[in-house]
Scaffold this active site. Structure first.
Site, mmCIF file in Angstrom:
data_model
loop_
_atom_site.group_PDB
_atom_site.id
_atom_site.type_symbol
_atom_site.label_atom_id
_atom_site.label_comp_id
_atom_site.label_asym_id
_atom_site.label_seq_id
_atom_site.Cartn_x
_atom_site.Cartn_y
_atom_site.Cartn_z
ATOM 1 N N SER A 1 0.825 -1.199 0.000
ATOM 2 C CA SER A 1 0.000 0.000 0.000
ATOM 3 C C SER A 1 0.866 1.258 0.000
ATOM 4 O O SER A 1 0.448 2.309 -0.457
ATOM 5 C CB SER A 1 -0.933 -0.016 1.201
ATOM 6 O OG SER A 1 -0.180 -0.186 2.365
ATOM 7 N N VAL B 1 8.223 -2.875 -3.884
ATOM 8 C CA VAL B 1 9.447 -3.502 -3.388
ATOM 9 C C VAL B 1 10.158 -4.175 -4.566
ATOM 10 O O VAL B 1 9.559 -4.977 -5.276
ATOM 11 C CB VAL B 1 9.152 -4.523 -2.269
ATOM 12 C CG1 VAL B 1 10.440 -5.163 -1.764
ATOM 13 C CG2 VAL B 1 8.416 -3.851 -1.115
ATOM 14 N N ASP C 1 1.192 -4.474 13.086
ATOM 15 C CA ASP C 1 0.845 -5.148 11.835
ATOM 16 C C ASP C 1 1.540 -6.512 11.752
ATOM 17 O O ASP C 1 2.116 -6.870 10.712
ATOM 18 C CB ASP C 1 1.211 -4.263 10.633
ATOM 19 C CG ASP C 1 0.369 -4.590 9.399
ATOM 20 O OD1 ASP C 1 -0.641 -5.325 9.535
ATOM 21 O OD2 ASP C 1 0.710 -4.115 8.300
HETATM 22 N N1 LIG Z 1 13.611 -7.606 2.186
HETATM 23 C C1 LIG Z 1 12.650 -8.208 1.494
HETATM 24 N N2 LIG Z 1 12.916 -9.309 0.790
HETATM 25 C C2 LIG Z 1 11.937 -9.904 0.077
HETATM 26 N N3 LIG Z 1 10.655 -9.513 0.060
HETATM 27 C C3 LIG Z 1 10.327 -8.412 0.749
HETATM 28 C C4 LIG Z 1 11.305 -7.686 1.486
HETATM 29 N N4 LIG Z 1 10.693 -6.639 2.079
HETATM 30 C C5 LIG Z 1 9.393 -6.705 1.718
HETATM 31 N N5 LIG Z 1 9.169 -7.765 0.920
HETATM 32 C C6 LIG Z 1 7.884 -8.178 0.340
HETATM 33 O O1 LIG Z 1 7.178 -7.028 -0.055
HETATM 34 C C7 LIG Z 1 5.897 -6.980 0.597
HETATM 35 C C8 LIG Z 1 5.518 -5.537 0.850
HETATM 36 O O2 LIG Z 1 6.511 -4.931 1.663
HETATM 37 P P1 LIG Z 1 6.145 -3.975 2.866
HETATM 38 O O3 LIG Z 1 5.213 -4.741 3.764
HETATM 39 O O4 LIG Z 1 7.379 -3.437 3.488
HETATM 40 O O5 LIG Z 1 5.401 -2.812 2.081
HETATM 41 P P2 LIG Z 1 4.034 -2.088 2.430
HETATM 42 O O6 LIG Z 1 3.822 -1.104 1.355
HETATM 43 O O7 LIG Z 1 4.093 -1.563 3.824
HETATM 44 O O8 LIG Z 1 3.030 -3.305 2.293
HETATM 45 P P3 LIG Z 1 1.615 -3.568 2.968
HETATM 46 O O9 LIG Z 1 0.696 -2.552 2.447
HETATM 47 O O10 LIG Z 1 1.279 -4.952 2.458
HETATM 48 O O11 LIG Z 1 1.810 -3.522 4.455
HETATM 49 C C9 LIG Z 1 6.063 -7.839 1.851
HETATM 50 O O12 LIG Z 1 4.846 -8.408 2.274
HETATM 51 C C10 LIG Z 1 7.046 -8.914 1.381
HETATM 52 O O13 LIG Z 1 6.346 -9.960 0.739
#
Ligand SMILES: Nc1ncnc2c1ncn2[C@@H]1O[C@H](COP(=O)(O)OP(=O)(O)OP(=O)(O)O)[C@@H](O)[C@H]1O
Length: 358
Positions: A63, A67, A175
């Protein structure tokens, strides 16, 4: 005076991918608002430093951002980089949260927490780089369904240590869910995504309704007051799902409907689960409506029958093999062609229409 958001929107409108703009140093003086706002958590970095990174593929679109899996050509190592649009941060009014995420992650140093590598900003994006993990608990769970009890115990013990550590630092994660638990090359977990975390001193209360619906404690869904005990409810939901292959309560469309479901529905624990694990999950332990009656201190877990014989020591836990995770790990480098970055700060959308990594 123009706001940082106005400056950014103008930049987006007029100067999209002009080479001239890209090469202009960011460190001009006075520093424009759209840069200053994100300092010091996101320092500015010479463009040359970014050129050593090559995109190997898109890992996920969350959201808050995209990544990417990248190769650092200088270090010859693979990393994950979260790319977050500055305009979106300002439009969604999440600047404070975004900076808090970085400052919290910088403060943390724990074997079961995914550590932050580097952060920086370009003109239009924020970048958060950390080591790359090839799988997460949700992907594994979707592939295998129920986990063997020994693995539930090991992951539970690792998460208990992480949550106790965070709460001792007065941090509430807010979370805890399978998607936010990455698995390292040896199959041990790394909690990530501190995007909703905040400092909350012991005894203080929070009121913001946030998290992921199916994992949110009743007191969070009802708008508080709530405290660190909310993370233990989320852990209960997670362990229930790992052990049984399904969530204790089905997802609802919004927090009001979710609260009604969570309050009125007694999640039945399958009789196939061993007594000790049912005891850990059921009403009076983790999935307990009253936060005061939830397990929440390390000694509560150390004496619980489900953890009999478990050493709550990160080094000893890390030595335990997690063979079924290893079998599903993708150890090969991605076959996708890498995309060299002229500028890491450009519009990434066109690159990734069809390229989410498996
Ligand atoms: N270091 C990493 N290595 C591999 N995959 C990763 C890594 N960091 C994040 N991801 C993948 O990317 C997804 C999204 O990352 P993150 O949760 O940090 O972003 P977000 O925008 O806050 O997502 P959300 O809205 O789902 O909370 C994670 O659920 C994971 O599957």
């Amino acid at each position: 005076m123009r706001s940082g958001l106005e400056e950014l929107l103008e930049l987006q409108g007029h100067q999209c991918l002009h080479q001239e703009t890209i090469e202009k140093p960011l460190s001009e003086w006075p520093v424009p608002q759209f840069i200053e706002l994100f300092l010091p958590e996101f320092p500015i970095r010479p463009i040359r430093g970014q050129q050593q990174l090559k995109i190997l593929g898109l890992v996920a679109k969350g959201s808050f951002g995209t990544v990417l899996k990248v190769l650092d050509c200088a270090q010859k190592a693979v990393f994950a980089v979260k790319v977050v649009s500055k305009v979106k941060v300002l439009q969604k009014d999440t600047l404070r949260q975004c900076k808090e995420e970085v400052s919290i992650q910088r403060q943390i140093n724990h074997p079961f927490v995914h550590s932050l590598g580097d952060t920086w900003q370009g003109r239009r994006h924020l970048f958060i780089m950390c080591s790359y993990c090839s799988t997460d608990l949700y992907s594994l769970w979707s592939a295998v369904g129920c986990f063997p009890e020994a693995s539930v115990r090991l992951f539970a013990a690792e998460l208990v240590l992480v949550l106790c550590y965070l709460h001792d630092l007065a941090i509430i994660h807010r979370d805890v869910k399978m998607e936010n638990i990455l698995l390292d090359e040896r199959g041990h977990l790394k909690l990530t995504d501190f995007g909703l975390s905040r400092h909350l001193p012991r005894g203080a209360r929070a009121y913001t309704i946030c998290g992921t619906l199916q994992y949110m404690a009743p007191e969070v869904l009802s708008g508080g007051p709530y405290n660190h005990a909310a993370d233990w409810w989320s852990l209960g939901v997670l362990l229930f799902s790992l052990a049984t292959g399904k969530f204790p309560v089905a997802a609802e469309r919004d927090h009001v409907a979710m609260l009604a479901s969570v309050t009125h529905c007694d999640s039945e624990i399958p009789t196939s689960l061993k007594k000790e694990l049912s005891l850990l999950l059921q009403e009076v332990r983790l999935l307990c409506q009253n936060p005061l009656h939830r397990l929440r201190y390390l000694h509560h877990f150390q004496v619980h029958p489900f953890f009999r014989g478990v050493a709550f020591d990160p080094e000893l836990l890390q030595k335990q093999p997690v063979s079924f995770v290893m079998e599903t790990q993708d150890t090969q480098p991605s076959p996708l062609e890498s995309i060299a970055f002229k500028d890491f700060d450009c519009d990434l959308e066109p690159f990734f229409v069809h390229s989410i990594l498996p």
